[in-house]
Each structure stands twice: as structure tokens, then as C-alpha cells.
Motif scaffolding. Structure first.
Motif, PDB file in Angstrom:
ATOM      1  N   SER B  42       1.016  -1.112  -0.026  1.00 43.07           N
ATOM      2  CA  SER B  42       0.058  -0.093  -0.041  1.00 43.07           C
ATOM      3  C   SER B  42       0.977   1.198   0.040  1.00 43.07           C
ATOM      4  CB  SER B  42      -1.100   0.138   1.092  1.00 43.07           C
ATOM      5  OG  SER B  42      -0.223   0.112   2.247  1.00 43.07           O
ATOM      6  N   LYS B  43       2.200   0.967   0.551  1.00 47.16           N
ATOM      7  CA  LYS B  43       2.799   2.229   0.473  1.00 47.16           C
ATOM      8  C   LYS B  43       3.969   2.067  -0.337  1.00 47.16           C
ATOM      9  CE  LYS B  43       1.839   4.477   4.698  1.00 47.16           C
ATOM     10  NZ  LYS B  43       1.975   4.573   6.196  1.00 47.16           N
ATOM     11  N   ASN B  44       4.520   0.874  -0.734  1.00 44.88           N
ATOM     12  CA  ASN B  44       5.793   0.830  -1.464  1.00 44.88           C
ATOM     13  C   ASN B  44       5.678  -0.089  -2.612  1.00 44.88           C
ATOM     14  OD1 ASN B  44       8.297  -0.096  -2.070  1.00 44.88           O
ATOM     15  ND2 ASN B  44       9.066  -0.639   0.213  1.00 44.88           N
ATOM     16  N   PRO B  45       5.624   0.627  -3.696  1.00 44.00           N
ATOM     17  CA  PRO B  45       5.583  -0.064  -4.940  1.00 44.00           C
ATOM     18  C   PRO B  45       6.816  -0.947  -5.427  1.00 44.00           C
ATOM     19  CG  PRO B  45       6.004   2.233  -5.334  1.00 44.00           C
ATOM     20  CD  PRO B  45       5.806   1.982  -3.760  1.00 44.00           C
ATOM     21  N   PHE B  46       7.703  -1.143  -4.725  1.00 46.06           N
ATOM     22  CA  PHE B  46       8.840  -1.599  -4.879  1.00 46.06           C
ATOM     23  C   PHE B  46       9.216  -2.587  -3.799  1.00 46.06           C
ATOM     24  CE2 PHE B  46       9.524   1.468  -7.962  1.00 46.06           C
ATOM     25  CZ  PHE B  46      10.127   0.859  -9.167  1.00 46.06           C
ATOM     26  N   PRO B  47       8.325  -3.504  -3.426  1.00 44.20           N
ATOM     27  CA  PRO B  47       8.482  -4.617  -2.276  1.00 44.20           C
ATOM     28  C   PRO B  47       9.798  -5.472  -2.565  1.00 44.20           C
ATOM     29  CG  PRO B  47       6.575  -5.048  -3.145  1.00 44.20           C
ATOM     30  CD  PRO B  47       6.945  -3.882  -3.990  1.00 44.20           C
ATOM     31  N   ALA B 105      12.100   6.352 -15.981  1.00 42.39           N
ATOM     32  CA  ALA B 105      11.498   5.108 -15.479  1.00 42.39           C
ATOM     33  C   ALA B 105      12.071   4.492 -14.437  1.00 42.39           C
ATOM     34  CB  ALA B 105      10.880   4.111 -16.545  1.00 42.39           C
ATOM     35  N   GLY B 106      12.638   4.973 -13.489  1.00 37.33           N
ATOM     36  CA  GLY B 106      13.418   4.790 -12.200  1.00 37.33           C
ATOM     37  C   GLY B 106      12.595   4.212 -11.255  1.00 37.33           C
ATOM     38  N   PRO B 107      13.068   4.272 -10.024  1.00 37.14           N
ATOM     39  CA  PRO B 107      12.049   4.077  -8.975  1.00 37.14           C
ATOM     40  C   PRO B 107      11.300   5.090  -8.793  1.00 37.14           C
ATOM     41  CG  PRO B 107      14.410   3.790  -8.193  1.00 37.14           C
ATOM     42  CD  PRO B 107      14.337   3.820  -9.591  1.00 37.14           C
ATOM     43  N   ALA B 108      11.896   6.407  -8.750  1.00 35.27           N
ATOM     44  CA  ALA B 108      11.211   7.656  -8.423  1.00 35.27           C
ATOM     45  C   ALA B 108       9.995   7.865  -9.352  1.00 35.27           C
ATOM     46  CB  ALA B 108      12.038   8.894  -8.568  1.00 35.27           C
ATOM     47  N   GLY B 109      10.201   7.792 -10.852  1.00 38.63           N
ATOM     48  CA  GLY B 109       9.324   7.804 -11.837  1.00 38.63           C
ATOM     49  C   GLY B 109       8.238   6.840 -11.662  1.00 38.63           C
ATOM     50  N   LEU B 110       8.551   5.584 -11.466  1.00 37.36           N
ATOM     51  CA  LEU B 110       7.477   4.583 -11.418  1.00 37.36           C
ATOM     52  C   LEU B 110       6.598   4.682 -10.090  1.00 37.36           C
ATOM     53  CD1 LEU B 110       9.845   1.596 -12.612  1.00 37.36           C
ATOM     54  CD2 LEU B 110       7.678   2.669 -13.830  1.00 37.36           C
ATOM     55  N   SER B 111       7.533   5.136  -9.042  1.00 38.67           N
ATOM     56  CA  SER B 111       6.349   5.408  -7.913  1.00 38.67           C
ATOM     57  C   SER B 111       5.250   6.486  -7.887  1.00 38.67           C
ATOM     58  CB  SER B 111       7.230   5.498  -6.657  1.00 38.67           C
ATOM     59  OG  SER B 111       8.304   4.604  -6.503  1.00 38.67           O
ATOM     60  N   ALA B 112       5.864   7.520  -8.862  1.00 32.49           N
ATOM     61  CA  ALA B 112       5.016   8.588  -8.942  1.00 32.49           C
ATOM     62  C   ALA B 112       3.889   8.065  -9.782  1.00 32.49           C
ATOM     63  CB  ALA B 112       5.584   9.532  -9.552  1.00 32.49           C
TER      64      ALA B 112
END
Ligand SMILES: Cc1cc2nc3c(=O)[nH]c(=O)nc-3n(C[C@H](O)[C@H](O)[C@H](O)COP(=O)(O)OP(=O)(O)OC[C@H]3O[C@@H](n4cnc5c(N)ncnc54)[C@H](O)[C@@H]3O)c2cc1C
Ligand code: SF4
Ligand code: SF4
Ligand code: SF4
Ligand code: SF4
Lengths: 223, 683
Positions: B42-47, B105-112
Motif C-alpha cells: 500500500s505504500k511501497n511499489p517496490f517490495p 522510469a527509475g524508482p522515483a518515476g515509477l512510484s509517482a
């Protein structure tokens, strides 16, 4: 605080066996503090009664509730609505609480679920001991802070008796002789001589006791 | 409710995304893996990625550290992620018309993208490379983060509906104004930090000298990079360490890591450093390179020894060269990994303002750049950023873009304070339980290829590790309306937690509560409950298992038996299975000290013919005192049964060990109950 102990289950079921609508009422005061008549104990007794009834093939509805204190009319009033559904109430409060319920609900059979035994203190967790009988005329100021009425097996006003053995009371080796304690303490306080005065017998004649606090009484606003 | 606990578990507060570490760890301890995973997701798209390479600020803050070692929160997350649950994310409450452009499309972009879609926006992600993942794909090597794990995280994000356009470099192939013209209402620049910093020493241009990130990128993307026998890696961060370990796996015989300060100041992860040492990387500390030698190719590296002086403005002690300490290392390859900075030239031409440090300038709360509709985050705005920081920026930016598009003011989230450390006397009362060790590939085999080094916890180990969590700030709470100030809780707590403050009228339970449940059961007023919303003290579970009782025929009587089982016991799984095989209803509780006599009675009321409590051998408990209390309640309840005239055998206590004895006692018990017949003669 008031100390009570649970009545035997046999006694309770003997008293309720002909009823179909039973309530177990805990009290949030002294008996909660002693884990004898709080919400938890009310739930446990109610559960036992349901199990018993089911085993007897009886159709009995058992509910439970806990009043803030059963010795106050306002709190007793709080169960007014539900009381109509009950034929018999088992009160887990002290004798005072039981009687308050009985007086307020004349139609309901009110039964004590506990035996009230004394007013006492916690000596250590799980051990309570009688300290006061509510005699109406406190004398511990003259007896070194120990009450001979509550703590002497014979309630002697001028002790000890011949049964005081090595500082113990003859009724039980676990019980210190309170008169021994009184003498030791009074000597320690340098007041030993005071014990030479013979105390007259106590006046046990006025029962029930009654107390009025004028300044707390109701004011009738219509006056 | 009198929630006296002000403040939050430090693990939650320390985490940049405020991941509810405690909650998922507690659920994991109860084997509720799926719900635990959903909390993570729910808070972390990269578990799966975070569960492997996160910098673990939660563990640094973990209160268990004062007892023994921190809870292995990160590895527990990995355990959950590796279970492959499908994320169950809430549908957007509303669909908005705007589309947001995300650059990188790194973690910042994908999380956004993940957050924006969940908020109800459409997004298009532009990525320069052919594949998404950013540094997680082209930086972090596979032996730490396997591609399958990364792909799983990314696919879960993309399947929400973000559109990915690879092979497009924003600034070069398409400008910011183009994006605006195409109808994008906001842009998020999450371009990372990919420009390697130079040493600025002679010989740096020689063949055989390569930057750390270029080296790692070529390994991933197949650029044909080779290393010779002797490799020198310059730097002390994660990139340097990874480059060194990767060089070893590419066939180098001798790899030295050259760092100008001492081991203590090294910014890389300690876990990784230990693993590198095991693998045979040589640490050449307090050393700085001065010159690279070679004619057509590198042959040597001239170094100078350093000593540490006064702390500089980074707080670390400044290295000072020692005169006359020069020496030469014979090397064939030099990998320079002293940091990188964002590639901002093109963006700056597009009007984006750049800070003195070379990062994109932003407002720290709204993440917006000096252009109101352009936002930035991740490594592009933080030098030396981390995965979780990038995720945090992605999440935060999504909210900020939402506020911007909806014309709402950005609310700065109020940060709760962490609760205080455990007091020393209390530390003494808490049982020591060693942290579980991570199973790893043996050193000899792991340096041969890029297979993942850390193998992950098997289930039993994960559960055991999760049970070490102290459930900080989520323990018992007192309802002041019910409390009679009886002092029972104060007297029974094995950890001395509840107090009735001087002059107070109700008990208060502080954040050090260990959630053992002893006081909850003993409170005569029913005034205490466990704040933890996952704890039911066996009551709800009992209701649910008893709901499934089939109708009872007279001809075929099979007794209904309920077993209350301690989950903390290491044998609980075998035991639980055995019980179910025997047709016994199982109620698992996290410590049998949470069993109320009324719950045991309730089992009988719900038509149980017998109840068995299965507790660990005392000494094997997480809560040592719990065992004693549970035994007391068992005896207390046994008396109740006696008063009902019920056979004493209907309430049993069995120990799960030794196993054989347990199985024997269990079948004896079942036989005995069959003979006794039902408690109630009802058809
Ligand atoms: C070797 C190495 C090891 C690391 N180890 C760890 C670790 O153990 N733990 C940890 O927490 N962190 C670690 N990190 C850091 C972590 O990987 C980064 O902090 C994180 O990836 C930053 O995410 P980001 O999305 O901001 O940027 P990136 O991951 O760099 O992603 C940026 C993306 O934007 C793309 N891009 C750039 N410019 C453009 C453009 N103009 N147009 C289109 N696309 C563009 C890039 O191709 C890239 O895909 C490590 C980094 C490296 C290099
Ligand atoms: S009813 Fe009895 S037990 Fe209850 S508060 Fe009053 S005195 Fe105490
Ligand atoms: S013990 Fe548990 S709740 Fe407390 S800080 Fe550590 S992980 Fe968080
Ligand atoms: S045990 Fe319950 S009633 Fe007694 S002091 Fe504690 S919270 Fe209050
Ligand atoms: S008895 Fe257990 S649950 Fe109650 S306050 Fe103490 S640690 Fe917390």
C-alpha cells in the motif's frame, strides 16, 4: 475496601433453578478491585450458568452487566429499562449493593452471588486482611494505630488475654496478637502508660447506623 | 479510548515512506502473509527490490537494538514480496481528465506513476533506455537484485495502466514545451543521476579506465566490457563496492578497493561490505590515487597514503595526504566510482533551474521546480540518493501534482515523533532472542556468476524473526471509563509497564508495553485491550472455527474438540496440522497468556466437548511469564468445569514436545473424549 468471596456455584443454582430470565450484575467498585465481582467475573458466572442450563436441558436466558457502583441510586437507575426482562438478579456486589438492588426492584428476586466478609486492606497482591468492622466509634488513636475490635479474636477492649502466645493469637498461628502489637507500638511511641487506663465496654446498641451530611442533601428548588 | 501512547514506533517514523514496518512484521509473525504483503504494497511499489537493497533506516532505528539486535525488517519484507501475492490496491475514487508526463522510469518515476494512477490520473512515462528500472536495472548488479524480482515490481506497477515509452530522451528527442503542447498538464522529472564524476588526475583517459556506473551498465546491457587480472576500484560507496564485486564475477583475480578515509567513514552498506570482504576484495584504506600509468593501456596506479584531520562540513574527518608516502600498484583496469551527478544540461536548456550542487532545484515540500507545472525528485535532486528516498519522492510528488492540478494547497504531512528508547531496567526484563541469519550462497560459488547471494528466509525463519518485534507503541491501552484503579495490571505485568500515576485515578500503559496480554486478561473491569488491530486474543478466531460445526447426528457421535495453540512455539505448524488431521478445531494465539477463562468457557458454550491448550515448554516462550499465567488460568477454568460437574479430562494441557509423546497424548485424549460422550445431550 470491602472484601467478598464468591458463593459456591451449587448455592447459586439452587436459588435460581426455577427461573428462566437471569441477570448477573457486577459492581465497578470494591468487588472489581478485588477481582471478585467485576465485569470479567460477571461474564464468567453468566457463561457457567448458561452451560449449566444447557446441560440441564433448561431454557434459560442469562445476561450480564456491570454497574459503576451498586450502592448509588443513580447507577442502579441505569439498568431500569433492562430490568423488566429479568426475573432474578445475581448481584456480585457486597451486601450493600445487593440490598440497593432489592430495594429499587421489588418485583425482581435479587440474590447475592458473593459473601461479603470484611473491610480490609491488601497486604500483598492476592492477600487481603480485615482491618475495620465499622464499629462507629474509632479508638485506634488510643491503641497505637491497631484496631482491637477488628483484629482481636475476642474484640477485647483491654487485652491481651491469656491466649496470646509468643506474639501470636491462640486462634491461629498465622494471626499476630493485636494486643501485643498495640503494646509494642505504644511503648515505641513513648505512650505505654496510656494503656494502664481501663477502657469501658463499647456501646453496641445503636444499629443500624445512619449518617447524614446536611451540606450534601438535596435542595428543593420549589421552596 | 485513552490512547496514552503519544508517538509512533521508530521504525515507522524513520522510514522515508513511513512504511508500517511494525504492522506487517506483526502480521507476518501470525502467519498472515497476504495481509502483511498488502500493507507493504500500500505504500511501497517496490517490495521485492526494497526487501533486498534498501538502506534500512527502520532497522537503524529499531528499539530491539537495545535488547540485542534490530529486527530484520527488510528481509521480512523480501520474504513477503517473494510470495508473489497479487497487489490488492484500492480503485481510484474518481477519474480525472489530466495526463501527467513522467521523465525517467527509475524508482522515483515509477512510484509517482503508481501513486498518480491510484489517485485517478493517467500517466505516460518517457524513458531513454530500452527498459524501465533506472539504476535498479543498470546500476545495482543482479547478485543483489535479480532481474526477476525487479521485473515483478515493475510489472505490478505498469499493470495499473501507466503507459511506458522507451527510447525517448526528453530534452533531446522531445522538449518540455513539446510535452506541454501535447497536452500534458504536469511533468515529473525523475531522471536520476547518471553522469560519473571524474578524478581529474593524469592518465584518466587511458583505455582500461572506466567509470563504475558505465562498467555496471555495460554488464547489464551487454556492452562487451572486460576486466583483466588486477583491478583497482576507486571510491567507498555502493557503486564502488558493486563495481568491485562485479569485477570479481567478471573474472578478475585481484580486486582492490581504494578509499581515502577509513572503514568507519565508508558510505556503503555494512552488509555489502562484509560480503565483499568474504569474497576477497582487498580494502586499501586511507589512500588516494594520484596518477594512472600506461602507454596504450593502464599498467599502474600511483597512490598516496592519507591521514584523517578535522571533520569537514559533511561531518566526516578530512583526509590529508602524508608527504613521502607514495607507492605504485600494478593494475590492468581502473574503475572510478567516486560519485555521479545528474545530467541536467539539456533540461537546463529547457528552462529548468539547476542548484549549485548540480541537482535540479525544487521546493522540498511540493517537489516543484521553478517552473510551476514541472516537478522533480529522486536522484536528480539528491546526491547520493537511495531507492527508498526515490520512492518517497515519487509518492510525495504524485500528491503534490494532484494538489496542483486540483488547485488545492499542499499540506505538509505532520510527522509523529518516535517513542523513546527502552529504559535500561526494562531492557533487562525482555528476553534475548538472536536475529535470524540470512542463508547465503557459499563464497566459492557466488564469485563465479551473478546469482543472487542472499537466498531469503524460509518460512519458519521469517516467522521466528518477525516474533522478535516488540510491537512498539501498539501495545495495551486502558479505557479510563472502565478502569477501577484496582492496581491489578500494575501488579501482574511482567515488564513493569502499567502505572497509576501519583494522584491519578486510572491506570496508564506506556509505549514499552510488550503486548503479552497478561494484564488484558487479569483486568477485572475489562478495561484493557490491545491496540493492535490484528490481535483478537483468540476470541474471533474461536467464533469463526466454531461456526463451521456440522450438525450432530445421534448415530455417529464425533466429539468437537477445540485446541488453543501458541503460535510462538516453533512446532506450531506440525502441531496445527496434526490437530486438523484429527478433526480438531484450531485457534492460534500469539502466546497462550492471551487466553481468557471466559474464552475457554465460551468454547464449551459453543458446543465444544473438550478444550486443549497447547503451549510451548516453558523456556521456549517469547513471553516467559506468559506460560505461568496461562497455567493459572487453566487451573482456574478447570475449577469452573468441576463446579459444573463436568469431567476434568475435558480440559487438557499438552506440551508439543517431544513430538512423539505429544502425538500419543493427543490420540489418548481424543479417545478419552470420545468415550466421555457429548457435554450436552442435544440432537
Ligand atoms: C551501483 C549502485 C548501487 C546502488 N545500491 C543501492 C542500494 O543498495 N540501496 C539503495 O537504496 N540505493 C542504491 N543505489 C541508489 C539507487 O539505485 C538510486 O537512488 C535510485 O535508483 C534513484 O532512483 P531515480 O528514479 O531517482 O533514478 P534512476 O534510478 O537513476 O532512474 C532514472 C531514469 O531516468 C532515465 N533518464 C535519465 N534522463 C532521461 C531523459 N532525459 N529522458 C528520459 N529518461 C531519462 C534513466 O535512463 C533512468 O532509467 C545504488 C545505485 C547504484 C548506481
Ligand atoms: S456496592 Fe459494595 S462492592 Fe460495590 S462499590 Fe458499593 S460498597 Fe463497594
Ligand atoms: S521492535 Fe518492532 S515495532 Fe519496535 S522498532 Fe523494531 S520493528 Fe519497529
Ligand atoms: S487492571 Fe484494569 S481496572 Fe485495574 S487498574 Fe488496571 S486497567 Fe484499571
Ligand atoms: S502485562 Fe503485557 S500487555 Fe499488559 S502492559 Fe504489561 S506488557 Fe503490556
Amino acid at each position: 475496601m470491602i472484601v467478598a468471596r464468591p458463593k459456591s456455584f451449587e448455592e447459586i443454582i439452587r436459588l435460581i433453578q426455577n427461573y428462566k430470565k437471569v441477570a448477573v450484575l457486577g459492581c465497578g467498585g470494591c468487588v472489581t478491585v478485588r477481582s471478585i465481582g467485576g465485569q470479567k467475573q460477571a461474564e464468567e458466572l453468566a457463561s457457567l450458568l448458561r452451560l449449566w442450563a444447557k446441560r440441564q436441558g433448561k431454557d434459560v436466558v442469562v445476561t450480564e452487566a456491570t454497574l459503576t457502583r451498586q450502592c448509588e441510586p443513580e447507577f442502579v437507575e441505569s439498568i431500569n429499562d433492562r430490568a423488566n426482562d429479568w426475573e432474578v438478579v445475581i448481584s456480585l456486589a457486597c451486601g450493600v449493593g445487593v440490598q440497593c438492588l432489592a430495594e429499587r426492584f421489588p418485583r425482581i428476586k435479587v440474590l447475592p452471588g458473593v459473601d461479603t466478609i470484611f473491610m480490609g486492606a491488601t497486604i500483598e497482591p492476592g492477600l487481603y486482611w480485615e482491618r475495620c468492622v465499622g464499629c462507629g466509634e474509632c479508638i485506634v488513636g488510643e491503641t497505637g494505630g491497631f484496631c482491637p475490635v477488628a483484629r482481636c479474636a475476642k474484640s477485647l477492649m483491654n487485652g491481651p488475654c491469656g491466649g496470646s502466645q509468643g506474639g501470636r493469637c491462640e486462634v491461629s498461628p498465622d494471626t499476630p496478637c493485636v494486643w501485643q502489637l498495640i503494646y509494642e507500638r505504644m511503648e515505641q511511641l513513648g505512650m505505654g502508660e496510656e494503656l494502664d487506663v481501663i477502657r469501658p465496654p463499647k456501646d453496641w446498641s445503636v444499629r443500624p447506623q445512619r449518617m447524614i451530611m446536611e451540606h450534601l442533601r438535596k435542595v428543593d428548588s420549589r421552596q | 479510548m485513552n490512547i496514552k501512547i503519544k508517538g509512533e514506533a521508530p521504525c515507522i517514523v524513520a522510514c522515508p515512506i513511513n512504511q508500517d514496518a511494525r504492522d506487517y512484521v506483526q502480521l507476518l509473525a501470525r502467519r498472515n502473509f497476504e495481509q502483511a504483503f498488502q500493507i507493504v504494497r500500500s505504500k511501497n511499489p517496490f517490495p521485492a527490490s526494497c526487501g533486498r537493497i534498501c538502506t534500512r533506516r527502520c532497522e537503524e532505528a529499531c528499539r530491539r537494538t537495545s535488547v540485542d539486535e534490530p529486527v530484520a525488517i527488510c528481509w521480512l519484507k523480501r520474504f513477503l514480496a517473494d510470495k508473489d501475492f497479487t497487489p490488492n490496491l484500492p480503485k481510484p475514487p474518481k477519474e480525472y481528465p489530466e495526463t501527467v508526463a513522467i521523465v525517467g522510469a527509475g524508482p522515483a518515476g515509477l512510484s509517482a506513476a503508481n501513486s498518480l494512477i491510484l489517485l485517478g490520473y493517467k500517466c505516460v512515462i518517457f524513458e531513454e533506455l530500452q527498459e524501465p528500472g533506472g539504476m535498479l536495472r543498470v546500476g545495482v548488479p543482479r547478485y543483489r537484485l535479480p532481474r526477476e524480482s525487479l521485473d515483478k515490481d515493475i510489472n505490478n506497477i505498469l499493470s495499473l495502466g501507466a503507459q511506458l515509452r522507451t527510447g525517448i530522451k526528453v530534452g533531446r528527442d522531445i522538449t518540455l514545451s513539446d510535452l506541454q503542447r501535447e497536452g500534458f498538464k504536469a511533468v515529473f522529472l525523475a531522471v536520476g543521476s547518471h553522469k560519473p564524476l571524474k578524478l581529474d588526475i593524469p592518465g584518466e583517459e587511458l583505455p582500461g579506465v572506466i567509470s563504475g556506473i558505465e562498467f555496471l551498465r555495460q554488464i547489464t546491457l551487454g556492452g562487451g566490457v572486460k576486466v583483466d587480472n588486477r583491478v583497482a576500484v576507486i571510491g567507498g560507496g555502493d557503486t564502488a563496492l558493486d563495481a568491485a564485486r562485479a569485477a570479481l564475477r567478471m573474472g578478475a583475480r585481484d580486486v582492490s578497493l581504494i578509499y581515502r578515509r577509513s572503514m568507519e567513514e565508508m558510505p556503503c552498506e555494512t552488509v555489502g561490505r562484509k560480503e565483499a570482504e568474504e569474497e576477497g576484495i582487498k580494502f586499501v584504506l586511507l589512500t588516494t590515487p594520484a596518477k594512472i600509468f600506461g602507454k596504450n593501456r593502464v599498467t599502474g596506479l600511483r597512490c598516496i597514503k592519507m591521514t584523517l584531520g578535522e571533520p569537514d562540513n559533511s561531518g566526516r574527518r578530512r583526509p590529508i595526504p602524508l608527504p613521502g608516502s607514495g607507492f605504485t600498484l600494478q593494475v590492468d583496469t581502473v574503475i572510478v566510482a567516486i560519485g555521479q551527478s545528474p545530467e541536467v544540461d539539456l533540461l537546463s536548456k529547457n528552462g529548468v533551474e539547476i542548484s549549485e550542487k548540480g541537482t535540479i532545484k525544487i521546493d522540498n515540500h511540493t517537489m516543484s521546480t521553478t517552473i510551476p507545472w514541472v516537478f522533480a525528485g529522486g536522484d536528480a535532486v539528491t546526491l547520493g540518493g537511495t531507492l527508498v528516498q526515490a520512492i518517497a519522492h515519487g509518492n510525495q510528488t504524485a500528491l503534490s501534482i494532484h494538489n496542483y492540478l486540483r488547485g488545492e494547497r499542499f499540506q505538509i504531512p505532520v510527522r509523529t515523533e518516535p517513542i523513546k528508547e527502552l529504559s535500561p531496567p526494562r531492557v533487562q526484563l525482555i528476553k534475548r532472542e538472536a536475529r535470524q541469519r540470512m542463508p547465503m550462497l557459499p563464497v566459492e560459488s557466488r564469485i563465479k556468476d551473478f546469482n543472487e547471494v542472499e537466498l531469503g528466509f524460509p518460512e519458519e525463519q521469517a516467522v521466528k524473526e518477525a516474533r522478535r518485534c516488540l510491537n512498539c507503541a501498539a501495545g495495551a491501552v486502558v479505557d479510563p471509563e472502565l478502569c477501577a484503579a484496582c492496581l491489578t495490571c500494575v501488579r501482574v505485568c511482567p515488564y513493569d509497564i502499567p502505572q497509576i500515576p501519583l494522584g491519578g485515578r486510572t491506570a496508564e500503559i506506556g509505549p514499552d508495553c510488550q503486548s503479552c496480554g497478561v494484564c488484558v486478561v487479569e483486568c477485572p473491569a475489562n478495561a484493557i485491550s490491545l491496540k493492535d488491530r490484528y490481535e483478537d486474543m483468540g476470541e474471533k478466531t474461536l467464533e469463526s472455527v466454531m461456526g463451521q460445526i456440522p450438525g450432530r447426528g445421534i448415530l455417529q457421535y464425533a466429539p468437537t474438540i477445540v485446541a488453543f495453540l501458541c503460535q510462538y512455539d516453533s512446532h506450531s505448524q506440525t502441531v496445527s496440522q496434526k490437530l486438523r488431521e484429527n478433526g480438531i478445531k484450531v485457534v492460534e494465539v500469539s502466546c497462550i497468556s492471551k487466553l481468557e477463562p471466559r474464552t475457554l468457557l465460551k468454547a464449551f458454550e459453543m458446543l465444544a466437548d473438550a478444550v486443549v491448550i497447547i503451549g510451548s515448554q516453558s523456556g521456549d516462550c517469547h513471553f516467559d511469564a506468559g506460560h505461568t499465567w496461562a497455567k493459572r488460568r487453566f487451573d482456574y477454568t478447570a475449577l469452573f468445569l468441576e463446579t459444573l460437574g463436568l469431567e476434568r479430562q475435558r480440559l487438557q494441557w499438552l506440551s508439543p514436545t517431544p513430538e512423539e509423546e505429544f502425538f500419543k497424548s493427543l490420540s489418548n485424549f481424543v479417545e478419552e473424549i470420545k468415550k466421555l460422550g457429548p457435554v450436552f445431550q442435544i440432537v
